[in-house]
Design a protein around this motif. Sequence first.
Motif, PDB file in Angstrom:
ATOM      1  N   LYS A 202       0.846  -1.189   0.000  1.00  0.00           N
ATOM      2  CA  LYS A 202       0.000   0.000   0.000  1.00  0.00           C
ATOM      3  C   LYS A 202       0.884   1.242   0.000  1.00  0.00           C
ATOM      4  O   LYS A 202       1.799   1.344   0.802  1.00  0.00           O
ATOM      5  CB  LYS A 202      -0.921   0.015   1.224  1.00  0.00           C
ATOM      6  CG  LYS A 202      -1.911  -1.136   1.283  1.00  0.00           C
ATOM      7  CD  LYS A 202      -2.794  -1.019   2.522  1.00  0.00           C
ATOM      8  CE  LYS A 202      -3.797  -2.167   2.597  1.00  0.00           C
ATOM      9  NZ  LYS A 202      -4.677  -2.043   3.799  1.00  0.00           N
TER      10      LYS A 202
ATOM     11  N   GLU B 190      -0.449  -3.117  -4.289  1.00  0.00           N
ATOM     12  CA  GLU B 190      -1.822  -3.503  -4.585  1.00  0.00           C
ATOM     13  C   GLU B 190      -2.797  -2.336  -4.470  1.00  0.00           C
ATOM     14  O   GLU B 190      -3.839  -2.338  -5.121  1.00  0.00           O
ATOM     15  CB  GLU B 190      -2.256  -4.625  -3.639  1.00  0.00           C
ATOM     16  CG  GLU B 190      -1.419  -5.886  -3.783  1.00  0.00           C
ATOM     17  CD  GLU B 190      -1.758  -6.937  -2.741  1.00  0.00           C
ATOM     18  OE1 GLU B 190      -2.667  -6.690  -1.923  1.00  0.00           O
ATOM     19  OE2 GLU B 190      -1.115  -8.008  -2.754  1.00  0.00           O
ATOM     20  N   GLU B 191      -2.470  -1.344  -3.625  1.00  0.00           N
ATOM     21  CA  GLU B 191      -3.342  -0.190  -3.447  1.00  0.00           C
ATOM     22  C   GLU B 191      -2.509   1.085  -3.552  1.00  0.00           C
ATOM     23  O   GLU B 191      -1.524   1.248  -2.830  1.00  0.00           O
ATOM     24  CB  GLU B 191      -4.046  -0.236  -2.088  1.00  0.00           C
ATOM     25  CG  GLU B 191      -4.981  -1.431  -1.936  1.00  0.00           C
ATOM     26  CD  GLU B 191      -5.739  -1.415  -0.621  1.00  0.00           C
ATOM     27  OE1 GLU B 191      -5.950  -0.313  -0.072  1.00  0.00           O
ATOM     28  OE2 GLU B 191      -6.107  -2.505  -0.141  1.00  0.00           O
TER      29      GLU B 191
ATOM     30  N   ARG C  12      -2.968   5.299  -3.593  1.00  0.00           N
ATOM     31  CA  ARG C  12      -3.855   6.440  -3.361  1.00  0.00           C
ATOM     32  C   ARG C  12      -3.154   7.715  -3.814  1.00  0.00           C
ATOM     33  O   ARG C  12      -2.044   8.008  -3.378  1.00  0.00           O
ATOM     34  CB  ARG C  12      -4.226   6.564  -1.884  1.00  0.00           C
ATOM     35  CG  ARG C  12      -5.125   7.754  -1.582  1.00  0.00           C
ATOM     36  CD  ARG C  12      -5.459   7.857  -0.101  1.00  0.00           C
ATOM     37  NE  ARG C  12      -6.304   9.008   0.159  1.00  0.00           N
ATOM     38  CZ  ARG C  12      -5.857  10.245   0.419  1.00  0.00           C
ATOM     39  NH1 ARG C  12      -4.548  10.472   0.458  1.00  0.00           N
ATOM     40  NH2 ARG C  12      -6.696  11.230   0.640  1.00  0.00           N
TER      41      ARG C  12
ATOM     42  N   ARG D  18      -4.585  -3.479  -7.459  1.00  0.00           N
ATOM     43  CA  ARG D  18      -6.002  -3.848  -7.384  1.00  0.00           C
ATOM     44  C   ARG D  18      -6.900  -2.626  -7.226  1.00  0.00           C
ATOM     45  O   ARG D  18      -8.009  -2.593  -7.728  1.00  0.00           O
ATOM     46  CB  ARG D  18      -6.254  -4.793  -6.197  1.00  0.00           C
ATOM     47  CG  ARG D  18      -5.610  -6.156  -6.308  1.00  0.00           C
ATOM     48  CD  ARG D  18      -6.056  -7.086  -5.190  1.00  0.00           C
ATOM     49  NE  ARG D  18      -5.720  -6.545  -3.868  1.00  0.00           N
ATOM     50  CZ  ARG D  18      -6.588  -5.988  -3.027  1.00  0.00           C
ATOM     51  NH1 ARG D  18      -7.859  -5.849  -3.365  1.00  0.00           N
ATOM     52  NH2 ARG D  18      -6.192  -5.550  -1.839  1.00  0.00           N
ATOM     53  N   VAL D  19      -6.405  -1.615  -6.488  1.00  0.00           N
ATOM     54  CA  VAL D  19      -7.211  -0.431  -6.185  1.00  0.00           C
ATOM     55  C   VAL D  19      -6.423   0.829  -6.533  1.00  0.00           C
ATOM     56  O   VAL D  19      -5.303   1.016  -6.048  1.00  0.00           O
ATOM     57  CB  VAL D  19      -7.610  -0.394  -4.691  1.00  0.00           C
ATOM     58  CG1 VAL D  19      -8.393   0.880  -4.381  1.00  0.00           C
ATOM     59  CG2 VAL D  19      -8.413  -1.626  -4.316  1.00  0.00           C
TER      60      VAL D  19
ATOM     61  N   GLU E 182      -7.021   4.705  -6.071  1.00  0.00           N
ATOM     62  CA  GLU E 182      -7.861   5.715  -5.414  1.00  0.00           C
ATOM     63  C   GLU E 182      -7.411   7.091  -5.904  1.00  0.00           C
ATOM     64  O   GLU E 182      -6.344   7.582  -5.524  1.00  0.00           O
ATOM     65  CB  GLU E 182      -7.702   5.603  -3.899  1.00  0.00           C
ATOM     66  CG  GLU E 182      -8.468   6.621  -3.088  1.00  0.00           C
ATOM     67  CD  GLU E 182      -9.962   6.522  -3.258  1.00  0.00           C
ATOM     68  OE1 GLU E 182     -10.570   7.535  -3.639  1.00  0.00           O
ATOM     69  OE2 GLU E 182     -10.517   5.423  -3.005  1.00  0.00           O
TER      70      GLU E 182
END
Length: 209
Positions: A125, A148-149, A151, A171-172, A174
């Motif tokens: 992250k 995976e994430e 932001r 995966r994400v 933001e």
Amino acid sequence: VQNAKREGEAELRLSEVYWNWSRGHGSASTLDLHELPPTLFAELAPLRREHAFEALSFHAAKLTTLPDELARTRRWLKGLCLSFNPLEELPAVILRCTNLEELRLAGTQLRDIPEEIAALKKLRKLDLGNGRKMISIPASVCALDTVEELRISNGSIRTIPAAIAGMKSLRVLEMRSTRVRKLPASLGELPNLKVINMQLCDGLTKAQV
């Protein structure tokens, strides 16, 4: 430490003082930290015998760098929060903390991320949101194939480069309230991408997605 133990938290917040904190209810005040004492990290080892925390937070302090002694935590440190500190460069000692899985750098003064961040091979992250000087996702970040994430919300990022295709584990994404006007076609090459939050991206139309 006792607060984190009582609340069952894996993160130790070292930039805040708590009053009457219990199960998410209470109040906290941010300390006016401009630098960290090098001795701090030696003191953490015996504290972990009381409660085995795995993350440290220095949220909203006044830090512009970190002492080399942070590397003493590299065997157990999995999460590090430096959000809303006036960092203009990523402290080099972070790159020695190779067990990091989460790194929060929201609200800093960073313009770029060094290529050496590739040393953080367990990073899952990464938070680069709320920045005012970073206008594009750095090439070094696009090369992180374990993240995976990601932001980038509420900041000044305007460009998502085609090189983001290198983030094979993403995966994400933001990206709420950014200035991004167009998404690269290479996002479609990411095999694990499940979520893209594009709320309040005023310059982005459906035709550009």
